[in-house]
Design a protein around this motif. Structure first.
Motif, PDB file in Angstrom:
ATOM      1  N   HIS A 383      32.885  45.786  32.634  1.00  8.32           N
ATOM      2  CA  HIS A 383      33.664  44.734  32.286  1.00  8.32           C
ATOM      3  C   HIS A 383      34.905  44.430  32.589  1.00  8.32           C
ATOM      4  CE1 HIS A 383      30.125  42.642  30.675  1.00  8.32           C
ATOM      5  NE2 HIS A 383      30.063  43.397  29.779  1.00  8.32           N
ATOM      6  N   HIS A 384      35.581  45.755  32.371  1.00  6.02           N
ATOM      7  CA  HIS A 384      37.300  45.515  32.529  1.00  6.02           C
ATOM      8  C   HIS A 384      37.589  45.615  33.959  1.00  6.02           C
ATOM      9  CE1 HIS A 384      41.375  46.380  31.841  1.00  6.02           C
ATOM     10  NE2 HIS A 384      41.382  47.337  32.537  1.00  6.02           N
ATOM     11  N   LEU A 385      37.016  46.292  34.796  1.00  4.66           N
ATOM     12  CA  LEU A 385      37.061  45.974  36.257  1.00  4.66           C
ATOM     13  C   LEU A 385      36.680  44.754  36.512  1.00  4.66           C
ATOM     14  CD1 LEU A 385      38.156  47.307  38.828  1.00  4.66           C
ATOM     15  CD2 LEU A 385      35.526  48.145  39.113  1.00  4.66           C
ATOM     16  N   GLN A 386      35.534  44.304  36.273  1.00  2.80           N
ATOM     17  CA  GLN A 386      35.116  43.031  36.753  1.00  2.80           C
ATOM     18  C   GLN A 386      36.079  41.985  36.474  1.00  2.80           C
ATOM     19  OE1 GLN A 386      32.024  41.797  34.234  1.00  2.80           O
ATOM     20  NE2 GLN A 386      30.983  40.564  35.847  1.00  2.80           N
ATOM     21  N   VAL A 387      36.395  41.850  35.092  1.00 10.47           N
ATOM     22  CA  VAL A 387      37.004  40.628  34.662  1.00 10.47           C
ATOM     23  C   VAL A 387      38.633  40.709  35.152  1.00 10.47           C
ATOM     24  CG1 VAL A 387      38.155  39.635  32.494  1.00 10.47           C
ATOM     25  CG2 VAL A 387      35.980  40.463  32.557  1.00 10.47           C
ATOM     26  N   SER A 388      39.133  41.835  35.389  1.00  5.32           N
ATOM     27  CA  SER A 388      40.487  42.075  35.875  1.00  5.32           C
ATOM     28  C   SER A 388      40.585  41.629  37.382  1.00  5.32           C
ATOM     29  CB  SER A 388      41.008  43.361  35.655  1.00  5.32           C
ATOM     30  OG  SER A 388      41.101  43.720  34.297  1.00  5.32           O
ATOM     31  N   ALA A 389      39.496  41.966  38.255  1.00  7.25           N
ATOM     32  CA  ALA A 389      39.406  41.801  39.445  1.00  7.25           C
ATOM     33  C   ALA A 389      39.384  40.466  39.614  1.00  7.25           C
ATOM     34  CB  ALA A 389      38.207  42.589  40.101  1.00  7.25           C
ATOM     35  N   SER A 390      38.511  39.651  38.891  1.00 10.38           N
ATOM     36  CA  SER A 390      38.654  38.086  38.999  1.00 10.38           C
ATOM     37  C   SER A 390      40.070  37.511  38.654  1.00 10.38           C
ATOM     38  CB  SER A 390      37.461  37.628  38.072  1.00 10.38           C
ATOM     39  OG  SER A 390      37.630  36.267  38.076  1.00 10.38           O
ATOM     40  N   LEU A 391      40.620  37.827  37.663  1.00  7.24           N
ATOM     41  CA  LEU A 391      41.918  37.354  37.266  1.00  7.24           C
ATOM     42  C   LEU A 391      42.795  37.597  38.297  1.00  7.24           C
ATOM     43  CD1 LEU A 391      42.486  38.260  33.409  1.00  7.24           C
ATOM     44  CD2 LEU A 391      42.232  35.936  34.144  1.00  7.24           C
ATOM     45  N   LEU A 392      42.845  38.557  38.980  1.00  8.18           N
ATOM     46  CA  LEU A 392      43.859  38.632  40.299  1.00  8.18           C
ATOM     47  C   LEU A 392      43.779  38.195  41.270  1.00  8.18           C
ATOM     48  CD1 LEU A 392      44.398  42.439  39.140  1.00  8.18           C
ATOM     49  CD2 LEU A 392      46.120  40.639  38.982  1.00  8.18           C
ATOM     50  N   GLN A 393      42.536  37.263  41.545  1.00  5.89           N
ATOM     51  CA  GLN A 393      42.232  36.649  42.753  1.00  5.89           C
ATOM     52  C   GLN A 393      43.142  35.454  43.108  1.00  5.89           C
ATOM     53  OE1 GLN A 393      40.231  38.252  45.112  1.00  5.89           O
ATOM     54  NE2 GLN A 393      40.002  39.700  43.665  1.00  5.89           N
ATOM     55  N   ASP A 394      44.211  35.310  43.723  1.00  5.21           N
ATOM     56  CA  ASP A 394      45.058  34.467  43.985  1.00  5.21           C
ATOM     57  C   ASP A 394      44.427  33.203  44.631  1.00  5.21           C
ATOM     58  OD1 ASP A 394      47.002  35.962  42.514  1.00  5.21           O
ATOM     59  OD2 ASP A 394      48.068  36.430  44.298  1.00  5.21           O
ATOM     60  N   ASP A 395      43.212  33.261  45.504  1.00  2.90           N
ATOM     61  CA  ASP A 395      42.770  32.236  46.224  1.00  2.90           C
ATOM     62  C   ASP A 395      41.763  31.567  45.252  1.00  2.90           C
ATOM     63  OD1 ASP A 395      40.901  34.149  46.046  1.00  2.90           O
ATOM     64  OD2 ASP A 395      40.300  33.786  48.223  1.00  2.90           O
ATOM     65  N   LEU A 396      41.612  31.812  44.063  1.00  4.34           N
ATOM     66  CA  LEU A 396      40.670  31.036  43.105  1.00  4.34           C
ATOM     67  C   LEU A 396      41.501  30.329  42.152  1.00  4.34           C
ATOM     68  CD1 LEU A 396      38.063  33.767  42.330  1.00  4.34           C
ATOM     69  CD2 LEU A 396      38.090  32.309  44.226  1.00  4.34           C
ATOM     70  N   ASN A 397      41.193  29.248  41.558  1.00  7.03           N
ATOM     71  CA  ASN A 397      41.549  28.490  40.623  1.00  7.03           C
ATOM     72  C   ASN A 397      41.394  29.172  39.343  1.00  7.03           C
ATOM     73  OD1 ASN A 397      39.176  27.327  39.388  1.00  7.03           O
ATOM     74  ND2 ASN A 397      39.052  26.198  41.400  1.00  7.03           N
ATOM     75  N   LEU A 398      42.159  28.400  38.082  1.00  4.07           N
ATOM     76  CA  LEU A 398      42.159  29.121  36.798  1.00  4.07           C
ATOM     77  C   LEU A 398      40.797  29.177  36.428  1.00  4.07           C
ATOM     78  CD1 LEU A 398      43.516  30.379  34.553  1.00  4.07           C
ATOM     79  CD2 LEU A 398      44.212  28.087  33.661  1.00  4.07           C
ATOM     80  N   TRP A 399      39.841  27.848  36.532  1.00  2.00           N
ATOM     81  CA  TRP A 399      38.501  27.954  36.127  1.00  2.00           C
ATOM     82  C   TRP A 399      37.573  29.244  36.632  1.00  2.00           C
ATOM     83  CZ3 TRP A 399      33.620  26.754  37.997  1.00  2.00           C
ATOM     84  CH2 TRP A 399      32.568  26.540  37.156  1.00  2.00           C
TER      85      TRP A 399
END
Length: 548
Positions: A383-399
């Motif tokens: 989970h930690h890698l998965q959630v962190s990787a998602s948060l750091l994607q600048d091309d994705l919106n906040l949702w």
């Protein structure tokens, strides 16, 4: 993970949607790390649920309007590849959420793990209390607990007027949790003066709510736990993120339990001789000092050291782990429910990702052979890698980055991460391998007992219909869980239908998608990077996006 993609109109609409939901649901804001709402608390009333549904419909209307403007030209208003995925995920998730609302599932929500009482409790535990300002936020949120429980009561009453009441067993569980909160040890340990009126008022409100559940709602509650096929199919699609053939999944679960059991037999013989059974081998492993931890402090130190070591070993080899994600915090959850869980970092990573162990009262011995795989599940590469990787994607919106969560994707990934660590040689020790198999067997057994009970299936041996007693017997036979954790887990399956099978069914979809991606020429590292960069999306959409 920087991107040169400019945010689209759909991205802006999604960002506005998240911030509006944060205002409507301040506990969601706290979970996501959105500032400004920590002193607030939603009231869980029918009006609250209606407001969330109204805002969700507005988001769907915005999506439809923006989609209608998209054509094959290069206009700025057109969807790009990221927008097309966002639109598909929005339609899937929001339509399911509205369907649940229209069927009154939000009003009747009451169980031992994921309903308003736990939301209130867990968000208070998540909040920091090092500064005066942080303590004031907790005090302010506590002051709103009476109103929140009153609103929750009105929702439960409205649902009950339509004959929709949680099973008696779940009400009993929540009564016990409310009584524990009324006793005050948790609420008094959050930085606010234990004698403050906010603490006393919160304790009194939980006590009164417990009494109301017992005297008013409990008499209306059904004794049976099963929700039936129609409701179960709705929950299954929500949690797995794909349509599931429930009857096929049930048979697959039975086969998977048997397959893992055969592998456990081999390891038991390897460990302790040809006459040793898996159950005996597990008891012997519990007796080995090299796998034993004594006390909570030793447990936390081991969790932290293990998580840190895995991050260091995997970074730059199987994964490129961003600097922000190289920190994880391991903690004991004061609720003491018996669960183990992860909470993600705030958007700016000022609050780190955290692995929580909710140790039941009286438990002070822990066995690393059984729990190493749990650290992989909750930490890295889970989970930690998965959630962190998602948060750091600048091309994705906040949702997409933070607010959208699909259990089949998320829990499926974390279970896949456990098996991946075995593939990479980190679970070669036969004791740890036995622990991994025990965890995998539990998740397969969940598919069997969850579908079996809620769909009213016959027991595999034909001895009768699945019920709680059969569930406990089956899980005792096929897992190494102690009685405290077993009791919590069984009640969780009874009250949260469809969620527990999403782990193994999601993992199955992850393995299938990876196999197809590798067949198309992707390396495992490329597959992992591309898949995690999409955020937590339904598995059906992940497959369509990743594969050619």
């Amino acid at each position: 993970m920087c991107s040169h993609r400019q945010p689209s109109l759909l991205d802006a609409s999604c960002d506005n949607f998240v911030h509006d939901l944060a205002a409507l649901s301040p506990t969601t804001a706290t979970s996501l790390g959105i500032p400004g709402f920590d002193g607030e608390l939603e009231d869980f009333s029918p009006e609250y649920h209606a407001a969330v549904a109204d805002r969700t419909r507005e988001m769907m209307a915005d999506l439809d309007a923006l989609d209608d403007c998209t054509d094959e030209s290069d206009d700025d208003d057109d969807f790009d590849d990221v927008d097309y995925v966002t639109a598909a995920v929005l339609r899937d998730r929001l339509c399911l959420e509205l369907d649940l609302h229209h069927n009154g599932e939000d009003l009747r929500e009451l169980n031992n793990i994921a309903s308003p009482v736990q939301t209130i409790r867990d968000t208070l535990v998540l909040m920091p209390h090092e500064t005066a300002e942080q303590v004031d936020a907790i005090r302010s949120r506590m002051s709103k607990i009476p109103r929140a429980l009153d609103g929750y009561k009105r929702s439960l009453l409205e649902a009950a007027s339509h004959g929709a009441v949680a099973a008696s067993r779940q009400i009993n569980e929540v009564i016990g949790q409310c009584n524990a909160l009324a006793d005050g040890s948790l609420l008094e340990g959050l930085g606010v003066n234990p004698e403050a009126p906010e603490v006393e008022g919160a304790k009194r409100s939980f006590e009164e709510f417990s009494a109301w559940l017992s005297s008013e709602l409990q008499p209306q509650a059904p004794a049976h736990d099963a929700v039936g096929r129609e409701r179960y199919e709705r929950f299954s699609k929500l949690f797995v993120g794909d349509a599931v053939d429930l009857d096929e999944a049930y048979e697959w679960g039975l086969d998977r339990v048997a397959e893992i059991g055969a592998e456990q037999e081999k390891i038991a013989h390897q460990l302790y001789g040809a006459e040793c059974s898996p159950r005996t081998a597990m008891r012997k492993l519990n007796g080995e000092e090299r796998y034993t931890l004594h006390g909570r402090e030793e447990l936390v130190a081991w969790m932290q050291a293990t998580a840190d070591r895995v991050i260091a070993e995997l970074n730059g080899t199987e994964f490129d782990i961003p600097e922000q994600a190289q920190t994880i915090e391991c903690l004991i959850d004061p609720a003491g429910t018996g669960g183990i869980f992860y909470t993600g970092p705030s958007e700016d990573f000022s609050r780190p990702g955290r692995m929580w162990w909710s140790v039941p009262a009286g438990q002070d011995t822990f066995h690393t052979w059984q729990e190493l795989t749990t650290v992989h599940h909750e930490g890295v590469p889970g989970h930690h890698l998965q959630v962190s990787a998602s948060l750091l994607q600048d091309d994705l919106n906040l949702w997409r980055r933070a607010a959208c969560w699909n259990s089949g994707h998320g829990e499926g990934w974390a279970l896949y991460a456990e098996s991946l660590m075995a593939e990479l040689g980190h679970m070669d020790d036969p004791g740890y391998r036995m622990g991994l198999l025990d965890a995998q067997k539990l998740r397969a057994a969940r598919v069997v007992v969850d579908i079996g009970l809620h769909l009213g299936k016959q027991m595999p041996d034909g001895s009768g219909i699945w019920d709680k007693a059969h569930m406990k017997t089956y899980l005792r036979e096929h897992t190494a869980m102690d009685d405290a954790n077993l009791a919590f887990e069984v009640n969780r399956y009874l009250g949260w239908p469809g969620q527990a099978p999403s782990y193994a069914l999601g993992e199955r979809l992850w393995h299938q998608t990876r196999a197809d991606a590798l067949a198309q020429g992707m390396s495992p590292k490329e597959f992992h990077a591309q898949a995690l960069a999409l955020g937590s999306i339904p598995m059906s959409i992940l497959r369509e996006t990743i594969l050619n």
